[in-house]
Motif scaffolding. Structure first.
Motif, PDB file in Angstrom:
ATOM      1  N   GLU A  28       0.802  -1.223   0.000  1.00  0.00           N
ATOM      2  CA  GLU A  28       0.000   0.000   0.000  1.00  0.00           C
ATOM      3  C   GLU A  28       0.840   1.282   0.000  1.00  0.00           C
ATOM      4  N   PRO A  29       1.880   1.385   0.858  1.00  0.00           N
ATOM      5  CA  PRO A  29       2.663   2.631   0.843  1.00  0.00           C
ATOM      6  C   PRO A  29       3.284   2.896  -0.524  1.00  0.00           C
ATOM      7  N   ARG A  30       3.713   1.834  -1.196  1.00  0.00           N
ATOM      8  CA  ARG A  30       4.304   2.026  -2.515  1.00  0.00           C
ATOM      9  C   ARG A  30       3.253   2.535  -3.504  1.00  0.00           C
ATOM     10  N   ALA A  31       2.049   1.986  -3.424  1.00  0.00           N
ATOM     11  CA  ALA A  31       0.985   2.465  -4.310  1.00  0.00           C
ATOM     12  C   ALA A  31       0.720   3.950  -4.067  1.00  0.00           C
ATOM     13  N   VAL A  32       0.754   4.355  -2.798  1.00  0.00           N
ATOM     14  CA  VAL A  32       0.574   5.778  -2.477  1.00  0.00           C
ATOM     15  C   VAL A  32       1.697   6.591  -3.098  1.00  0.00           C
ATOM     16  N   SER A  33       2.924   6.079  -2.987  1.00  0.00           N
ATOM     17  CA  SER A  33       4.055   6.858  -3.487  1.00  0.00           C
ATOM     18  C   SER A  33       4.053   6.922  -5.007  1.00  0.00           C
ATOM     19  N   GLU A  81      17.297  28.130  -8.146  1.00  0.00           N
ATOM     20  CA  GLU A  81      17.896  26.833  -8.395  1.00  0.00           C
ATOM     21  C   GLU A  81      17.449  25.781  -7.397  1.00  0.00           C
ATOM     22  N   VAL A  82      16.962  26.266  -6.259  1.00  0.00           N
ATOM     23  CA  VAL A  82      16.556  25.321  -5.224  1.00  0.00           C
ATOM     24  C   VAL A  82      15.202  24.729  -5.594  1.00  0.00           C
ATOM     25  N   ILE A  83      15.114  23.413  -5.683  1.00  0.00           N
ATOM     26  CA  ILE A  83      13.851  22.785  -6.080  1.00  0.00           C
ATOM     27  C   ILE A  83      13.060  22.332  -4.864  1.00  0.00           C
ATOM     28  N   ALA A  91       3.299  12.811  -4.963  1.00  0.00           N
ATOM     29  CA  ALA A  91       3.736  12.016  -6.102  1.00  0.00           C
ATOM     30  C   ALA A  91       3.287  12.660  -7.404  1.00  0.00           C
ATOM     31  N   ARG A  92       2.077  13.215  -7.386  1.00  0.00           N
ATOM     32  CA  ARG A  92       1.565  13.839  -8.608  1.00  0.00           C
ATOM     33  C   ARG A  92       2.319  15.104  -8.976  1.00  0.00           C
ATOM     34  N   HIS A  93       2.938  15.769  -7.982  1.00  0.00           N
ATOM     35  CA  HIS A  93       3.773  16.934  -8.291  1.00  0.00           C
ATOM     36  C   HIS A  93       5.099  16.535  -8.918  1.00  0.00           C
ATOM     37  N   GLY A  94       5.425  15.241  -8.839  1.00  0.00           N
ATOM     38  CA  GLY A  94       6.684  14.811  -9.432  1.00  0.00           C
ATOM     39  C   GLY A  94       7.762  14.474  -8.421  1.00  0.00           C
ATOM     40  N   ALA A 126      12.959   1.435 -11.997  1.00  0.00           N
ATOM     41  CA  ALA A 126      12.222   1.532 -13.257  1.00  0.00           C
ATOM     42  C   ALA A 126      10.792   1.996 -13.004  1.00  0.00           C
ATOM     43  N   THR A 127      10.180   1.463 -11.938  1.00  0.00           N
ATOM     44  CA  THR A 127       8.814   1.844 -11.595  1.00  0.00           C
ATOM     45  C   THR A 127       8.747   3.318 -11.219  1.00  0.00           C
ATOM     46  N   THR A 128       9.752   3.763 -10.478  1.00  0.00           N
ATOM     47  CA  THR A 128       9.811   5.171 -10.096  1.00  0.00           C
ATOM     48  C   THR A 128       9.984   6.051 -11.331  1.00  0.00           C
ATOM     49  N   LEU A 129      10.872   5.604 -12.241  1.00  0.00           N
ATOM     50  CA  LEU A 129      11.131   6.378 -13.463  1.00  0.00           C
ATOM     51  C   LEU A 129       9.894   6.496 -14.336  1.00  0.00           C
ATOM     52  N   ALA A 130       9.023   5.490 -14.252  1.00  0.00           N
ATOM     53  CA  ALA A 130       7.822   5.486 -15.078  1.00  0.00           C
ATOM     54  C   ALA A 130       6.984   6.740 -14.837  1.00  0.00           C
ATOM     55  N   LEU A 131       7.076   7.303 -13.648  1.00  0.00           N
ATOM     56  CA  LEU A 131       6.300   8.510 -13.342  1.00  0.00           C
ATOM     57  C   LEU A 131       6.992   9.766 -13.845  1.00  0.00           C
ATOM     58  N   GLU A 132       8.149   9.585 -14.481  1.00  0.00           N
ATOM     59  CA  GLU A 132       8.953  10.714 -14.940  1.00  0.00           C
ATOM     60  C   GLU A 132       9.065  11.772 -13.858  1.00  0.00           C
ATOM     61  N   PRO A 133       9.604  11.391 -12.715  1.00  0.00           N
ATOM     62  CA  PRO A 133       9.646  12.322 -11.592  1.00  0.00           C
ATOM     63  C   PRO A 133      10.708  13.402 -11.798  1.00  0.00           C
ATOM     64  N   ASP A 134      10.451  14.580 -11.242  1.00  0.00           N
ATOM     65  CA  ASP A 134      11.472  15.623 -11.247  1.00  0.00           C
ATOM     66  C   ASP A 134      12.439  15.399 -10.098  1.00  0.00           C
TER      67      ASP A 134
END
Lengths: 309, 262
Positions: A188-193, B6-8, B81-84, B163-171
């Motif tokens: 669940e925490p991963r899905a949230v993240s 420059e500070v994100i 997460a939606r903000h990136g 790879a899963t994290t990259l899928a969201l194209e995070p900043d």
């Protein structure tokens, strides 16, 4: 996969000819109603790991509403069923919205407590007939075309609804929504993240499960012609948990098998063993939990190396 | 001093108290755009708590968090997460009963907008498979696409998580001990991956392994007992006597970047 389809087709054919094999249609319909109830419950426990202790609330409320719509309001059969389902959907939305914010034992306790509230309302309200329940609910007909008074006609109607519900649950599990549910169940925490608002997904699953449990309840009221307090009681909530775990939660056929075992035992042992039935079923449950935790179908799938989704 | 634009990601006086115990005690950290920023410190220094505060898995007792100059202190974890800003976890976070491909697809699927469609077949997700495979190629996992994630060796699970994290194209990627519990080979593999994927992104990572930190981090912040005791480039920070003492219990030697860390 092919073996699975063959099994489904075989079971389907068996269900089609069952009334001609000397089996009592009302008993078969009762089986199907409780199997549907267990399948609906399994959508929650098996595929999202949410253990609701109050599923009788949706089953029973829908049974009462359908019964009341038919007997007092004079509604047609289909409309009364839809009315019952709508109420259990609403009830599921309200109780679910409160419960999904909590996890594990707290989730279970909230569903239990609110189901007890529903029970109390059914006990006290006028329209439910209190201790007597609603009696003499007529089955009516399908859109005025097909009379359901005949047991066989009613049986095929219930069977059709059951098959539709069964396939619908399969679709839910194998849908984009089902993928997210699996992810939430796994971590669940991963899905949230990953940006998923998990409470909304859990609530959607909860409402779907409650609605289908309601559908099972309203069919049961029509099949047997009555809705009583036992439909909405804590004992009924416990029974559906037992059926699901016995058959194998998280498998598609498990709840169906579990419901068959429990209802058949109740039906045939009640003449032989009287009130010892619950002791026997309890003992079977203990053995099941200790020896084969995955339930009957779960164990079979494991032995034959099938994925349990 | 970095320029303000420059500070994100920035925290100001972040405090988290757990019934009297102060785990994070007024931490102010500035993460600049496109840097690899390592957060180091002894066990119990408050690194993971700080991470949980940043991603809103915990609410801070006081202090504020700014992302691109916007105050995000009161937002929900899914919104972050939606903000990136996407995080990983100290304990490897894959979805064990999904295949490797499905793991990545779950991350891609949210943007499709069909995640509530319970009536539609999961085959409709098939057109995400190509992008998912590309991501798996980036972390060299494409031969395992159909494997259950639970069956992957540990180092590969970490790669899958990336790879899963990259899928969201995070900043901004927040990595909590990405090399923890790994063998030597996996460590260098994952280190290379982090360096590779950090192009055009900001990475903030908690890391114990000093050789990893030394090889890829641009900036280091050192946490001890919930406070930042030093911050700056590795070459400076590693010679700071206070840091050496916090780590080694002595100030006689400078921090060494041995393969297994301190």
């Amino acid at each position: 996969m092919r073996a699975q389809i063959a099994l489904y087709v075989g079971l389907g054919l068996l269900a089609l000819v069952a009334p001609f094999l000397g089996l009592y249609p009302v008993f078969l319909m009762k089986l199907l109603c409780f199997a549907m109830f267990a399948c609906a419950f399994n959508l929650l426990l098996g595929f999202t790991k949410m253990l609701s202790f109050g599923h009788a609330a949706y089953f029973g409320a829908s049974a009462y509403i359908t019964g009341w719509l038919v007997t007092v309001q004079g509604w047609g059969t289909l409309e009364a069923i839809l009315g019952g389902v709508a109420v259990s959907m609403l009830l599921g939305a309200v109780i679910g919205a409160i419960a999904v914010r909590r996890q594990g034992i707290y989730f279970a306790m909230i569903t239990l407590a609110l189901a007890q509230v529903v029970y109390f309302v059914c006990l006290q309200a006028q329209f439910t007939g209190g201790e007597n329940g609603l009696q003499g609910i007529a089955r009516g007909s399908l859109l005025g075309l097909l009379s359901l008074g005949d047991d066989r006609a009613m049986y095929y109607f219930v069977l059709a609804v059951f098959v539709a519900v069964f396939l619908f649950i399969r679709r839910i599990v194998h849908s984009p929504f089902g993928q997210v549910l699996k992810a939430i169940r796994a971590n669940e925490p991963r899905a949230v993240s990953l940006g998923y608002k998990v409470d909304r997904y859990k609530l959607t699953a909860f409402v779907l499960s409650a609605s289908l449990a309601g559908l099972a309840g309203s069919l049961k009221a029509l099949v047997l012609g009555f809705a009583t307090l036992s439909d909405v009681s804590q004992g009924n909530s416990g029974e559906v948990i037992l059926m699901t775990l016995l058959g194998g939660s998280g498998t598609f056929l498990g709840p169906f098998v579990g419901a068959n075992v429990v209802i058949t035992l109740q039906e045939y042992l009640s003449d032989l063993a009287g009130s010892w039935v619950s002791v026997i079923i309890g003992a079977i449950f203990v053995v099941c939990v200790m020896v084969f935790r995955r339930g009957v179908v779960g164990e079979i799938q494991r032995r034959f190396g099938q994925r349990s989704d | 001093m970095a320029l303000a634009e420059e500070v994100i990601l920035e925290t100001q006086g972040l405090v988290k108290e757990f019934s009297g115990f102060v785990a994070v005690d007024g931490v102010s950290v500035r993460v600049r755009q496109r840097e690899i920023h390592a957060l180091i410190g002894p066990n119990g220094a408050g690194k993971t708590t700080f991470f949980n505060l940043l991603t809103k898995f915990l609410q801070p007792t006081s202090g504020a968090i700014f992302y691109r100059g916007r105050n995000i202190t009161r937002e929900q974890p899914a919104d972050i997460a939606r903000h990136g800003i996407v995080r990983s976890f100290q304990i490897c976070a894959v979805f064990p009963h999904l295949t490797v491909l499905e793991n990545v697809r779950v991350a891609l699927q949210r943007k499709l907008g069909t995640s509530f469609y319970f009536w539609r077949s999961e085959r409709s997700l098939g057109n995400l498979d190509r992008r998912a495979m590309q991501l798996l190629e980036e972390v060299h996992l494409e031969p395992w696409a159909r494997t259950q994630a639970a069956d992957l060796p540990y180092g590969r699970k970490r790669a899958l998580e990336l790879a899963t994290t990259l899928a969201l194209e995070p900043d901004v990627m927040l990595l909590d001990e990405p090399t923890q519990g790994m063998g030597h080979e996996d460590v260098s593999h994952v280190t290379r991956l982090i360096k590779q994927v950090s192009a055009n992104r900001t990475v903030l990572m908690v890391e114990h392994n000093m050789s990893v930190v030394a090889s890829i981090a641009d900036t280091i912040s050192v946490l001890q007992r919930g406070r930042v005791i030093a911050a700056g480039p590795y070459s400076e920070v590693s010679k700071n006597p206070q840091v050496i003492e916090a780590y080694m219990g002595t100030s006689s030697d400078s921090l060494s970047g041995g393969p297994d860390g301190p």
